[in-house]
Design an enzyme around this catalytic site. Sequence first.
Site, PDB file in Angstrom:
ATOM      1  N   CYS A 115       0.812  -1.229   0.000  1.00 47.03           N
ATOM      2  CA  CYS A 115       0.000   0.000   0.000  1.00 47.03           C
ATOM      3  C   CYS A 115       0.841   1.272   0.000  1.00 47.03           C
ATOM      4  CB  CYS A 115      -0.961  -0.003   1.180  1.00 47.03           C
ATOM      5  SG  CYS A 115      -2.138  -1.345   1.113  1.00 47.03           S
ATOM      6  N   HIS A 252      -3.558   7.523   1.695  1.00 49.97           N
ATOM      7  CA  HIS A 252      -3.890   6.161   1.253  1.00 49.97           C
ATOM      8  C   HIS A 252      -5.280   5.839   1.792  1.00 49.97           C
ATOM      9  CE1 HIS A 252      -4.007   1.958   0.610  1.00 49.97           C
ATOM     10  NE2 HIS A 252      -3.783   1.627   1.866  1.00 49.97           N
ATOM     11  N   ASN A 282     -10.136  -0.030  -0.639  1.00 50.04           N
ATOM     12  CA  ASN A 282      -8.681   0.095  -0.548  1.00 50.04           C
ATOM     13  C   ASN A 282      -8.056  -0.520  -1.803  1.00 50.04           C
ATOM     14  OD1 ASN A 282      -5.960  -0.204   0.012  1.00 50.04           O
ATOM     15  ND2 ASN A 282      -6.258  -0.952   2.100  1.00 50.04           N
TER      16      ASN A 282
HETATM   17  O1  UT7 Z   1      -3.915  -0.734   3.472  1.00 48.20           O
HETATM   18  C1  UT7 Z   1      -3.089  -1.475   4.296  1.00 48.20           C
HETATM   19  C2  UT7 Z   1      -3.288  -1.132   5.700  1.00 48.20           C
HETATM   20  N1  UT7 Z   1      -4.527  -1.647   6.174  1.00 48.20           N
HETATM   21  C3  UT7 Z   1      -5.218  -0.979   7.052  1.00 48.20           C
HETATM   22  O2  UT7 Z   1      -4.841   0.101   7.403  1.00 48.20           O
HETATM   23  C4  UT7 Z   1      -6.437  -1.648   7.658  1.00 48.20           C
HETATM   24  C5  UT7 Z   1      -6.461  -1.375   9.127  1.00 48.20           C
HETATM   25  N2  UT7 Z   1      -7.536  -2.011   9.823  1.00 48.20           N
HETATM   26  C6  UT7 Z   1      -8.848  -1.674   9.685  1.00 48.20           C
HETATM   27  O3  UT7 Z   1      -9.215  -0.898   8.841  1.00 48.20           O
HETATM   28  C7  UT7 Z   1      -9.827  -2.260  10.670  1.00 48.20           C
HETATM   29  O4  UT7 Z   1      -9.131  -2.907  11.714  1.00 48.20           O
HETATM   30  C8  UT7 Z   1     -10.829  -3.272  10.037  1.00 48.20           C
HETATM   31  C9  UT7 Z   1     -11.828  -2.513   9.178  1.00 48.20           C
HETATM   32  C10 UT7 Z   1     -10.082  -4.279   9.214  1.00 48.20           C
HETATM   33  C11 UT7 Z   1     -11.622  -3.984  11.147  1.00 48.20           C
HETATM   34  O5  UT7 Z   1     -12.267  -3.052  11.992  1.00 48.20           O
HETATM   35  P1  UT7 Z   1     -12.131  -3.189  13.580  1.00 48.20           P
HETATM   36  O6  UT7 Z   1     -12.978  -2.148  14.170  1.00 48.20           O
HETATM   37  O7  UT7 Z   1     -10.673  -3.174  13.901  1.00 48.20           O
HETATM   38  O8  UT7 Z   1     -12.794  -4.602  13.864  1.00 48.20           O
HETATM   39  P2  UT7 Z   1     -12.153  -5.905  14.515  1.00 48.20           P
HETATM   40  O9  UT7 Z   1     -11.169  -6.528  13.595  1.00 48.20           O
HETATM   41  O10 UT7 Z   1     -11.726  -5.576  15.914  1.00 48.20           O
HETATM   42  O11 UT7 Z   1     -13.431  -6.834  14.593  1.00 48.20           O
HETATM   43  C12 UT7 Z   1     -14.561  -6.504  15.426  1.00 48.20           C
HETATM   44  C13 UT7 Z   1     -15.631  -7.562  15.235  1.00 48.20           C
HETATM   45  C14 UT7 Z   1     -15.092  -8.980  15.397  1.00 48.20           C
HETATM   46  O12 UT7 Z   1     -16.095  -9.731  16.061  1.00 48.20           O
HETATM   47  P3  UT7 Z   1     -15.962 -10.081  17.630  1.00 48.20           P
HETATM   48  O13 UT7 Z   1     -14.670 -10.847  17.742  1.00 48.20           O
HETATM   49  O14 UT7 Z   1     -15.918  -8.756  18.314  1.00 48.20           O
HETATM   50  O15 UT7 Z   1     -17.191 -10.866  17.894  1.00 48.20           O
HETATM   51  C15 UT7 Z   1     -14.971  -9.495  13.987  1.00 48.20           C
HETATM   52  O16 UT7 Z   1     -15.101 -10.881  13.882  1.00 48.20           O
HETATM   53  O17 UT7 Z   1     -16.174  -7.502  13.906  1.00 48.20           O
HETATM   54  C16 UT7 Z   1     -16.124  -8.805  13.313  1.00 48.20           C
HETATM   55  N3  UT7 Z   1     -15.977  -8.662  11.878  1.00 48.20           N
HETATM   56  C17 UT7 Z   1     -17.014  -8.505  11.041  1.00 48.20           C
HETATM   57  N4  UT7 Z   1     -18.337  -8.484  11.226  1.00 48.20           N
HETATM   58  C18 UT7 Z   1     -19.124  -8.287  10.152  1.00 48.20           C
HETATM   59  C19 UT7 Z   1     -14.813  -8.610  11.174  1.00 48.20           C
HETATM   60  N5  UT7 Z   1     -15.085  -8.437   9.882  1.00 48.20           N
HETATM   61  C20 UT7 Z   1     -16.428  -8.366   9.755  1.00 48.20           C
HETATM   62  C21 UT7 Z   1     -17.293  -8.175   8.667  1.00 48.20           C
HETATM   63  N6  UT7 Z   1     -18.632  -8.136   8.904  1.00 48.20           N
HETATM   64  N7  UT7 Z   1     -16.855  -8.012   7.411  1.00 48.20           N
END
Ligand code: UT7
Length: 325
Positions: A115, A252, A282
């Site tokens: 990225c 980005h 992204n």
């Molecule tokens: O470009 C390269 C660099 N990349 C980035 O900068 C990405 C950085 N990360 C992010 O943008 C975020 O961390 C994400 C969008 C990927 C995830 O958001 P988050 O607020 O950090 O969520 P999380 O990973 O902590 O997940 C929270 C909950 C989890 O459930 P539990 O364990 O709390 O029950 C996940 O299983 O959301 C769940 N979850 C989803 N639920 C519905 C994860 N993906 C999904 C989904 N739909 N697609």
Amino acid sequence: MSRFRSVIAGVGGYLPEKVLTNADIAKMVDTTDEWIRQRTGIRKRHIAAEGETTSMMATIASKRALEAAGMEAGELDMIILATATPDLTFPATATMVQKELGMLRGFAFDISAVCSGFLYALAVADSFMARGQVRSALVIGAETFSRILDWEDRTTCVLFGDGAGAVVLRAEPGAPGMGDRGIVHTHLRSDGRFTDLLYVDGGPSKTQTVGHLRMSGNKVFRHAITNISGAIARVLDDAGLNESDIDWFVPHQANERILEGISKKLGLPKEKVVSTVSEHGNTSAASIPLALDVAIRDGRIKRGDLVLFEALGGGFTWGAALVRM
Ligand code: UT7
């Protein structure tokens, strides 16, 4: 020693025709439009058609950038293409674009910084130009991440899209000054200790497969805000500028919440932030030049404006750049 500035003479972008909405993805994995929008800001993303490759998209974006610059491909000295999704393991996708553009001189190569790839490519091109080794360059970010996503993994497949963006750089005499057009400063970093937080689990040497993208999103998120903020502070300091000098922030496009977190830290109002994440998702190395293209074509970014770029990607790699348009 004479010094040259790398001026952005033209910008072009390309997005594949096919659009995948959050509702479409909700039919494939256990997710909802609401979750995706709230956590990422993404509403839809573009997906390459069957047989449509990174080099094809890069070629179209490049032709548009050359047209905007009023230049012919034959005038280019160098092509640098940033991608993590090349057409083939080798040769470099940049050489395929070189052929398609009909550029019979100079040289072309790829850069792998995921990225952050566009920032790395921009910084490398700027170094060649500053020394007078090349007078014009094409810098491209192009990706078909749809081909390396695990479409059964809801934590990653909702985040990415395909596309390409390109800028034409032209050397103009003189070091980058306060008011002069050109790349003012770049700052690149990497830290290989974090490979396992964002990687692809396949490759020619290790598995002889292409593999799928794997990410610990939450951990990447925290690193992104800290590392990017540090790179921005450094690039501003190196340039002798401060936050209030920035006319436009073109980050980005990973996550709307990251964009908001960083612009808040910088004290930048929402109106100065170019955000395309809702429409593009992204697109990795393509996201900055694609967003730049959108904001130039809709008349927001004008000649003379000071623009800040930043990115963080797998590796980790990260960085920031300041450009006077
Ligand atoms: O470009 C390269 C660099 N990349 C980035 O900068 C990405 C950085 N990360 C992010 O943008 C975020 O961390 C994400 C969008 C990927 C995830 O958001 P988050 O607020 O950090 O969520 P999380 O990973 O902590 O997940 C929270 C909950 C989890 O459930 P539990 O364990 O709390 O029950 C996940 O299983 O959301 C769940 N979850 C989803 N639920 C519905 C994860 N993906 C999904 C989904 N739909 N697609």
